[in-house]
Motif scaffolding. Structure first.
Motif, PDB file in Angstrom:
ATOM      1  N   TYR A 158      57.685 186.736  32.626  1.00  0.00           N
ATOM      2  CA  TYR A 158      58.956 186.814  31.909  1.00  0.00           C
ATOM      3  C   TYR A 158      59.299 188.271  31.649  1.00  0.00           C
ATOM      4  N   SER A 159      60.522 188.620  31.948  1.00  0.00           N
ATOM      5  CA  SER A 159      61.020 189.956  31.658  1.00  0.00           C
ATOM      6  C   SER A 159      62.061 189.844  30.555  1.00  0.00           C
ATOM      7  N   PRO A 160      62.036 190.763  29.592  1.00  0.00           N
ATOM      8  CA  PRO A 160      63.051 190.719  28.530  1.00  0.00           C
ATOM      9  C   PRO A 160      64.475 190.852  29.083  1.00  0.00           C
ATOM     10  N   GLU A 161      64.582 191.358  30.301  1.00  0.00           N
ATOM     11  CA  GLU A 161      65.894 191.526  30.924  1.00  0.00           C
ATOM     12  C   GLU A 161      66.312 190.298  31.731  1.00  0.00           C
ATOM     13  N   ASP A 162      65.525 189.232  31.675  1.00  0.00           N
ATOM     14  CA  ASP A 162      65.800 188.020  32.450  1.00  0.00           C
ATOM     15  C   ASP A 162      66.836 187.162  31.717  1.00  0.00           C
ATOM     16  N   VAL A 163      68.046 187.215  32.201  1.00  0.00           N
ATOM     17  CA  VAL A 163      69.157 186.489  31.580  1.00  0.00           C
ATOM     18  C   VAL A 163      68.960 184.979  31.711  1.00  0.00           C
ATOM     19  N   SER A 164      68.322 184.536  32.776  1.00  0.00           N
ATOM     20  CA  SER A 164      68.179 183.089  32.997  1.00  0.00           C
ATOM     21  C   SER A 164      67.382 182.413  31.873  1.00  0.00           C
ATOM     22  N   ILE A 165      66.410 183.111  31.323  1.00  0.00           N
ATOM     23  CA  ILE A 165      65.637 182.560  30.199  1.00  0.00           C
ATOM     24  C   ILE A 165      66.564 182.338  29.000  1.00  0.00           C
ATOM     25  N   HIS A 166      67.401 183.328  28.720  1.00  0.00           N
ATOM     26  CA  HIS A 166      68.329 183.203  27.583  1.00  0.00           C
ATOM     27  C   HIS A 166      69.343 182.087  27.831  1.00  0.00           C
ATOM     28  N   ARG A 167      69.770 181.932  29.089  1.00  0.00           N
ATOM     29  CA  ARG A 167      70.696 180.838  29.432  1.00  0.00           C
ATOM     30  C   ARG A 167      70.013 179.485  29.214  1.00  0.00           C
ATOM     31  N   ALA A 168      68.754 179.382  29.566  1.00  0.00           N
ATOM     32  CA  ALA A 168      68.011 178.131  29.351  1.00  0.00           C
ATOM     33  C   ALA A 168      67.914 177.818  27.854  1.00  0.00           C
ATOM     34  N   ILE A 169      67.661 178.845  27.069  1.00  0.00           N
ATOM     35  CA  ILE A 169      67.590 178.652  25.610  1.00  0.00           C
ATOM     36  C   ILE A 169      68.946 178.192  25.077  1.00  0.00           C
ATOM     37  N   ILE A 170      70.030 178.761  25.610  1.00  0.00           N
ATOM     38  CA  ILE A 170      71.376 178.343  25.190  1.00  0.00           C
ATOM     39  C   ILE A 170      71.583 176.861  25.490  1.00  0.00           C
ATOM     40  N   ASN A 171      71.162 176.414  26.674  1.00  0.00           N
ATOM     41  CA  ASN A 171      71.326 175.000  27.029  1.00  0.00           C
ATOM     42  C   ASN A 171      70.570 174.089  26.065  1.00  0.00           C
TER      43      ASN A 171
END
Length: 168
Positions: free
Chosen positions: A1-14
């Motif tokens: 996991y990279s702190p710059e990984d937007v996909s992780i944040h998008r998953a959290i939003i979902n």
């Protein structure tokens, strides 16, 4: 996991959407905005902030990052429109000092913006400061006179056609 990984944040939003956790959704949008902004992806940052604004359209704290990203992306016209949206929120709340601050920001970006000057004058009237309101209205009149003068000067340097009349 990279702190710059937007996909992780998008998953959290979902997941947060399913849980109806508005605060978490907004926090994740803020993280994504920060990532894009740090990377110099100002348009993407602005798009993410627009998504957050859809959740809380009258939250002024969500408009400020959008305006910052638009200015950084050199989208001055869009930034000015968002500043007007922000001024409307403050005006509805009768937070007139904030309206005046926003008008000043608009005028920094667009010094001859009639709409901002008119809003500033009206806000001074709302505050009972008739002298400052009059001063703003006088500046508007001077700008109009200047534009009319420029228009007349431009007409002098064009050859008249049957459809053109000179206003001298």
């Amino acid at each position: 996991y990279s702190p710059e990984d937007v996909s992780i944040h998008r998953a959290i939003i979902n997941i947060a959407h399913q849980a109806n956790d508005i605060e978490r959704i907004l926090a994740e949008y803020s993280h994504i905005y920060d990532i894009y902004y740090r990377q110099g992806k100002y348009e993407e940052a602005a798009d993410v902030q627009r998504e957050a604004i859809k959740i809380r359209p009258v939250d002024p704290s969500l408009r400020t990052p959008l305006i910052k990203a638009l200015i950084s992306a050199q989208q001055t016209k869009s930034a000015v429109e968002e500043l007007f949206n922000l001024s409307g929120i403050y005006d509805d709340r009768q937070q007139y000092d904030q309206v005046l601050q926003v008008c000043s920001q608009i005028l920094e970006l667009d010094p001859n913006n009639f709409r901002a000057r008119r809003l500033k004058a009206q806000t001074f009237l709302n505050l009972g400061n008739n002298e400052r309101a009059l001063s703003e209205f006088m500046q508007i009149a001077a700008l109009i006179d200047e534009l009319e003068s420029t228009k007349d000067t431009c007409l002098l340097y064009t050859s008249p056609s049957p459809q053109t009349s000179l206003h001298l």
